[in-house]
Design a protein around this motif. Structure first.
Motif, short mmCIF file in Angstrom:
data_model
loop_
_atom_site.label_atom_id
_atom_site.label_comp_id
_atom_site.label_asym_id
_atom_site.label_seq_id
_atom_site.Cartn_x
_atom_site.Cartn_y
_atom_site.Cartn_z
N ILE A 7 18.06 -33.00 -48.71
CA ILE A 7 18.40 -30.99 -48.18
C ILE A 7 16.83 -30.73 -47.11
CG2 ILE A 7 19.46 -30.65 -49.85
CD1 ILE A 7 17.23 -29.18 -51.28
N GLU A 8 16.94 -29.84 -46.86
CA GLU A 8 15.75 -29.60 -46.09
C GLU A 8 15.55 -28.01 -45.91
OE1 GLU A 8 15.41 -32.43 -41.94
OE2 GLU A 8 16.19 -29.78 -41.27
N LEU A 9 13.85 -28.18 -46.37
CA LEU A 9 13.56 -26.75 -46.82
C LEU A 9 12.97 -25.89 -45.07
CD1 LEU A 9 12.31 -27.01 -50.53
CD2 LEU A 9 14.69 -26.47 -50.03
N ILE A 10 12.76 -25.04 -45.21
CA ILE A 10 12.02 -23.73 -44.84
C ILE A 10 11.07 -23.58 -44.28
CG2 ILE A 10 12.58 -23.07 -41.96
CD1 ILE A 10 15.50 -23.85 -41.78
N SER A 11 10.54 -23.94 -44.04
CA SER A 11 9.03 -22.89 -44.73
C SER A 11 9.01 -21.70 -44.08
CB SER A 11 7.66 -23.69 -44.24
OG SER A 11 6.30 -22.85 -44.79
N GLY A 12 8.47 -20.80 -44.71
CA GLY A 12 8.20 -19.39 -44.10
C GLY A 12 7.17 -19.40 -43.46
N GLU A 13 6.49 -19.95 -42.86
CA GLU A 13 4.87 -20.07 -42.62
C GLU A 13 4.86 -21.51 -42.02
OE1 GLU A 13 1.53 -19.53 -45.31
OE2 GLU A 13 2.14 -18.35 -45.62
N PRO A 14 3.92 -21.57 -40.40
CA PRO A 14 4.08 -23.08 -40.04
C PRO A 14 2.59 -23.82 -41.64
CG PRO A 14 3.05 -21.63 -38.43
CD PRO A 14 3.66 -20.13 -39.88
#
Length: 552
Positions: free
Chosen positions: A292-299
């Protein structure tokens, strides 16, 4: 001369006798093909013998020559006792020299043994004897439902820890029936497995299951019956994380040791390790069965270390039910690589423009390369009048949708899926490279070639909220499922002509599949029907009035 001839004949006879005495005993050859399964024809001691000493020799005579290695693999002694096997033609002698006093023993030979033509035994052999003055006399009867063709075993363990922790391994007949007799009159955890690997013992990955509750062994006239439905067994170990690392300034890739059951971003917490500051997670994507890949809400910063943990109370499980320990914690460093993954459709199911003989509740499943900002607009219309059909949309993860009509469609009718692609955006607002419309045409089954069935699931045993009905072929392949309504009623609108088996289970955890349980760690299986119901479907016939009763 006559004297020499007599000597020559005598010598030839002596050689022939010598050769015969040294010959290996083999089964006779020739004749019609042997398709008769082997069986134990005779036993040197009667079943139920008592007051046996610490040393004992038991001779079994088979109906024909058998594979000797199969006997060694399929012979079981409970409780465990050392023994030796001595062979002579169709006979084998099992020699014990250290039996325990005042103990009831069960010697069983499972159906896994074969004759020299490859025919497999269909009936197990069981012998009960005791070194004490009497036999334990309680029983449990059972039926094992297995998805595979392999020798079946029931395993019984005392449920009360105060009772001696013996394990009874009982071979079942080819149709799944078993009888565990000569048991102490106590409660047992009853499990079963299919010996796919032919080792005689359970191994991780083999189909297994555990009854929904402990069973009290009773005298023969009151012997309880139990049914065990074998399913996928859990991994021998807990679910594990193989790796966790950042792949861009916004993405964190996690690889697991097995395929996951469900995907959710709400089960993870991300924090800056140094300051302890929470970092929001914008989305979760399944990039593979175990990844799975988690996408961060900030860089993410390449000069900062981050820590990923599970949300308190969250559960992550693989497809067999093995869970990730809730204490897991992963540290990784951020990356400064810009996240520039383009958005496009990765896969579509159905993958053809037109599908014929579609199910009456068809599914449209679309997967994108990146997470979406919102669910796209989808419609399902009936042709030729373009009547709109109510649909239900769910997201297996943030990069895919699964769409299905709320009710069954009309048979032999044309429908059209339509998805608007123009307004599809990624989580960061990027447009999709796919434009216009996604169109799929389906023609549903002509149910005049089959029939329907309906009935009820009685859950008076266990007050079940989710009652699932399953239809199997004689080969144990599942061809249809349906969930009963709040009153227990169910209907399956179409099945092709043929013979089937109807079954049911209580889906306690509402995951849509049967959970068969495990012995280690002990997890009881979900309640199932008392027995499967055979049904016959004919064209344009409605089979009604079926009742399936759940039991613990």
């Amino acid at each position: 001369m006559h004297h020499l001839r007599w000597l020559a004949r005598a010598a030839a006879s002596a050689i022939a006798i010598f050769m015969l005495s040294c010959a290996v005993v083999l089964p006779p050859s020739g004749g019609p093909e042997d398709r008769t399964p082997p069986l134990v024809e005779e036993c040197s001691i009667p079943n139920g013998m008592v007051r046996i000493g610490s040393q004992l020799a038991i001779t079994l005579t088979f109906s024909e020559y058998v594979e000797r290695s199969d006997i060694a693999r399929n012979l079981g002694i409970t409780p465990t006792a050392p023994y030796q096997l001595n062979w002579s033609g169709r006979r084998v002698t099992i020699v014990f020299d250290s039996l325990r006093p005042q103990t009831t023993y069960r010697m069983s030979l499972a159906t896994g043994f074969r004759d020299l033509h490859g025919n497999r035994a269909t009936e197990p052999f069981t012998l009960i004897f005791s070194t004490g003055d009497r036999l334990d006399s309680c029983q449990i009867r059972g039926l094992i439902t297995s998805p595979v063709s392999a020798p079946l075993y029931a395993v019984l363990r005392p449920a009360d820890s105060a009772v001696s922790a013996l394990e009874y391994r009982i071979p079942a007949a080819a149709d799944g029936r078993f009888l565990a007799d000569a048991l102490p009159c106590t409660r047992f955890v009853v499990a079963a497995y299919a010996d796919v690997n032919g080792t005689g013992s359970f191994e991780a990955g083999e189909p297994g299951g555990v009854a929904a509750a402990p069973i009290q062994a009773q005298p023969p006239t009151q012997a309880p019956s139990v049914r065990i439905w074998l399913g996928r067994s859990s991994n021998a170990h807990e679910l594990q994380v193989i790796s966790c690392r950042a792949t861009s300034s916004r993405r964190i890739r996690i690889e697991f040791s097995a395929p996951l059951e469900r995907i959710s971003s709400r089960v993870w917490e991300l924090a800056d390790s140094a300051r302890g500051r929470r970092v929001p997670i914008a989305a979760t994507i399944a990039t593979g069965p175990q990844t799975i890949e988690l996408i961060s809400g900030e860089p993410l910063s390449d000069t900062t270390s981050y820590r990923l943990t599970l949300t308190p109370g969250a559960i992550i499980a693989d497809s067999t039910g093995a869970t990730l320990p809730d204490t897991v914690s992963f540290a990784f460093r951020g990356l400064a690589i810009p996240d520039t993954l383009p958005l496009s459709i990765r896969s579509i199911e159905p993958n053809r423009d037109t599908t014929r003989n579609a199910d009456l509740k068809p599914v449209l499943h679309v997967v994108w390369t990146d997470a979406l900002s919102e669910i796209p607009k989808v419609t399902l219309t009936q042709q030729p009048h373009r009547d709109t059909i109510p649909i239900a949309i769910e997201q297996p993860d943030d990069a895919s949708i699964r769409v299905q009509p709320r009710d069954s469609l009309q048979p032999a009718t044309t429908y059209t899926w339509l998805m608007h692609l123009r307004d599809v955006r990624s989580w960061r607002g990027a447009s999709s490279s796919d434009t216009g419309f996604l169109i799929r045409t389906i023609v549903t089954l002509d149910t005049r070639t089959g029939g329907s069935l309906s009935g009820a699931v009685d859950d008076s045993c266990c007050n079940c909220q989710h009652r699932i009905v399953v239809v199997r072929t004689p080969q144990q392949a599942i061809v249809a499922t349906a969930e009963a309504d709040a009153h227990g009623y169910f209907r399956i609108p179409f099945l092709p002509e043929g013979k089937y088996e109807l079954d049911a289970f209580c889906d306690r955890n509402a995951n849509g599949r049967y959970d068969s349980g495990t012995l280690s760690p002990l997890r009881y299986g979900e309640p199932i029907a008392e027995r499967p119901v055979p049904i016959s479907i004919k064209a344009r016939w409605d089979v009604t009035g079926i009742t399936l009763r759940l039991r613990r």
